[in-house]
Every structure is written in C-alpha cells, then in structure tokens.
Design an enzyme around this catalytic site. Sequence first.
Site, PDB file in Angstrom:
ATOM      1  N   GLU A  59      -5.085  -8.660   0.732  1.00  0.00           N
ATOM      2  CA  GLU A  59      -5.812  -8.309   1.959  1.00  0.00           C
ATOM      3  C   GLU A  59      -7.246  -7.988   1.619  1.00  0.00           C
ATOM      4  O   GLU A  59      -7.519  -7.296   0.643  1.00  0.00           O
ATOM      5  CB  GLU A  59      -5.257  -7.039   2.642  1.00  0.00           C
ATOM      6  N   GLU A  76       0.808  -1.223   0.000  1.00  0.00           N
ATOM      7  CA  GLU A  76       0.000   0.000   0.000  1.00  0.00           C
ATOM      8  C   GLU A  76       0.838   1.269   0.000  1.00  0.00           C
ATOM      9  O   GLU A  76       0.800   2.049   0.961  1.00  0.00           O
ATOM     10  CB  GLU A  76      -0.977   0.006   1.182  1.00  0.00           C
TER      11      GLU A  76
HETATM   12  C1  FCB Z   1      -4.656  -2.009   5.434  1.00  0.00           C
HETATM   13  C2  FCB Z   1      -3.288  -2.333   5.985  1.00  0.00           C
HETATM   14  C3  FCB Z   1      -3.297  -3.394   7.045  1.00  0.00           C
HETATM   15  C4  FCB Z   1      -4.499  -3.284   7.949  1.00  0.00           C
HETATM   16  C5  FCB Z   1      -5.766  -3.142   7.168  1.00  0.00           C
HETATM   17  C6  FCB Z   1      -7.000  -3.066   8.001  1.00  0.00           C
HETATM   18  O1  FCB Z   1      -4.650  -0.735   4.906  1.00  0.00           O
HETATM   19  O2  FCB Z   1      -2.419  -2.778   4.949  1.00  0.00           O
HETATM   20  O3  FCB Z   1      -2.085  -3.325   7.723  1.00  0.00           O
HETATM   21  O4  FCB Z   1      -4.318  -2.261   8.859  1.00  0.00           O
HETATM   22  O5  FCB Z   1      -5.694  -2.022   6.344  1.00  0.00           O
END
Ligand code: FCB
Length: 449
Positions: free
Chosen positions: A348, A162
Amino acid sequence: MTFPTDFVFGAATAAFQIEGATAEDGRGASIWDRFCRTPGKVLHGDTANIACDHYHRLEADLDLVRELGLDAYRFSIAWPRVLPDGRTVNPRGLDFYERVVDGLLARGITPMATLYHWDLPQVLEDAGGWPARDTASAFASYADVVGRRLADRVAHWVTVNEPWCSAFVGYLEGRHAPGIRDLSASLAAAHHLLLGHGLAVPALRAAGARSIGAVVNLSDVHAASDRPANVAAAARVDGHENRWFLEPLRNAHYPDDMLAWYGQRADLAPLRSGDLATIAVPTDFLGINFYERHVVAHDSSEPIHEARKLPVPPPLTAGGCAIRPDAFRDVLVRVHRDYGAPVIYVTENGAGFADYVDPEGGVDDLERVEYFRGYLGAVEEAIAAGADVRGYFAWSLLDNFEWALGYSLRFGLVFVDFGTQRRIPKASARFYSQIARSRGQHLALTAAT
Ligand code: FCB
C-alpha cells in the site's frame, strides 16, 4: 521512469472498506460494524453498510482493474463472512471470494489475498479479542479454511495487514475498533497478531499456498534535534511503530530497549518468548505499507512513549501526511539493509485528498498524480540501491470507507460517487495506468489527462 519488465503494478482494497452488504449471505458482525454503530467513533456517524457496494458490483469493479492495465489486485477476505460465529464455515462467504479470485484470473490479473484487514468477528472480540491468545489459533483455523478453498488459485497471501494499527490504534489509542485504551491489552494484541501470522503461515502452506508474507506499516522517524532526549524519544517511536514488528518477524526477538520501556509500564506476561520462533517463520516476502514520516521531540507529558510528533511542514496530503518520497526510499533501503534483504512488495502507498468532480465530469487529482510520480520514483531509487522490491500496489483502487474518517478522505484511483455508486477514473488512474503499461521502456511521464 524505468521499472523491470517483471515488476508488478497493482491496486489494493480491503473488504470492510468497499464491500457493503454487511448483513448479506450469512455474514456475521465484525468489530468495525459495532464501532460504526457506537456514537462518536466514526466521523459523521458514517457506516460501511453500503460503502462502494462492491459486493454487488464485483464484476464491473474487476473490469476497472483490467481497464487500468494492472497486473495484480490486492483485496482482503472478511473473516466474518467466512466464519460468522467464529467457528462455523459459511460457504456463501467463501463463494464470494472464489468469485473474486476466478474473476481476476479470467481477466489475467494476479490475486493477492489478505486474510486479516481489521475486521475481527465481533464474537471473537467478545471472547477477548486479540489480547486473548485463543484469537491467534482461531486465526490459524480461519487461514486453513480459506487456504483449502483458494490456495490453488491465489498467487500471493498476506496474513495480517498492519498489526501496528490493529493492536495500537485499536487497543491503545482507541481510535479504531474495538476502541480500547490499555497498554497491556495492546501489547498482548500485537503479540497475538504476530503469533496468528506465525501459525497461519504453515496452515496456508499445508493448503498449497506458495507465496506468503505479513504486511507491516512502517514510518520514517527522525529526531527533532540531536539533543539526547529527542534522539531517545525518536528511538522509542521507531521502536513502537517499526522495530516492534520488524524484529520479531525477521529476527525472532523483541527490541530490548522497548521491552525494558514497556516492562516498566505494562504486563508483558502474554509475550511468551517461546512464541518468537513461530512468529519468525520463514516467509516469501515482506509487505510494506508506507504513509508517514515523523519528526519527534521528547515530551514527558505525552503518555507512554513520552514522545511528541511535531507538526509536519508542507507539502502535505489532506490527511496530514508529509509528502516526502525520500522518506519512503529510505525506509525501503533500511529494511533491505537491516532486515535480511527480503523480497519486498509495497502492498500500500497512496494519498488522501478531497477530490471532486469538475463541471466537465472529470476528476483532475493532479496532487495525487504528483504524489505517485514522486513515490514511484522513490521505489526506483530503492531498487537502484539494492532493495528487492518486486511490486507496488496503489492504495486504493476506489475511494472508500476510510475507517474512523468515514467517507471524508478519498484515496482512490477511481472516484466513487457514494450517492449513485458511479465510478469515474481520476487523472491519477490514467497516469498510473500509463506507467503500468510502459514498464521496461524509458518514459518521460506527463500528467496524463
Ligand atoms: C492504511 C490501511 C488502509 C487504508 C490506508 C489509507 O493504514 O491499511 O486500509 O485505510 O491506511
């Protein structure tokens, strides 16, 4: 639900959010250690000094991954454990990650290692941080050090996690470490994170890594109406959050509309166009993290982008994110269609809620079960529409330190009692495990209890 038999189901974590042991075995300070100690930055003054105490509970936590029947585990390596002063290798830091990798392999779990999940060594921040070009080459040296130790055993490598959050939440909004608010600095930071990625890929390859990608967080962005001002505002939010990273990584250029917009407001000199070929180095997959859908209206009083995100209607997670699986499907399909049909891993996706232990000792997070049911359905639909999605990593294995929100928001498949460090698999863990174990078969899914 039917997933291909070779579809990968995993769970993800990040070093700073789970490890604790921030002063052990020669670890140096990161920008997040400093940020946590700065009054007013993290809710309730929470720190990650202990977090999930994962550093001391590694074996038991890896057993949890195996017990859930997952194929893969995405973790991150803490740069300040490996290079505490930014230059000198700390073998004990590498030893820990070697134990992670070997522990996974011994359990038949595929490792996916992220090199940078936001924990920049504080010494490198002191030397200019991501806005400084040297940080990109420091990152490549770090990639080389880690790659030479672990590339023979780690199946998948993520360079940066990110970069949008690191650059813009860290150096523009100031809500994350290092807490700076400066557009020019944030644009330089974003560029150097991308450049760092581009330099780390060949370093990892030279060390023998076979599968490498960057992870971007993408959002689904809509205009509040078809009024041209709203459409333009939505295009800026999309430009800022999505295209600013997808275009350089996939097409070796920055989006013209955003270059023009930022050019009137910031110093773009650090964004040397000669770097774009480095940034767009071929990779093996694109990692996508997905959490957010935005509806955007023009608002000239909003700084920088003159765009306002409207309040989202329910259903929402406790973190205020819209629960819209269709938005997730659309983003996956868009990347497939507009960005060269990459191999995609969903690195994620998940939902934050205020979970609690019921009197029987269980955690019945049925909202999260419904969330995963919907979002996994979206992945299936995206695959049916042609997107080359090879795997999905639930965020997160464990409840953990949720950055500026501290421990107030829980994302885990497994509940963590932060007082006792007891782990309790939630209903969502059983549900997810059931999906992972029954791939290839058609499943009428029930909220497993
Ligand atoms: C993302 C992050 C991760 C976590 C999630 C909820 O932006 O990469 O570390 O905090 O959000």
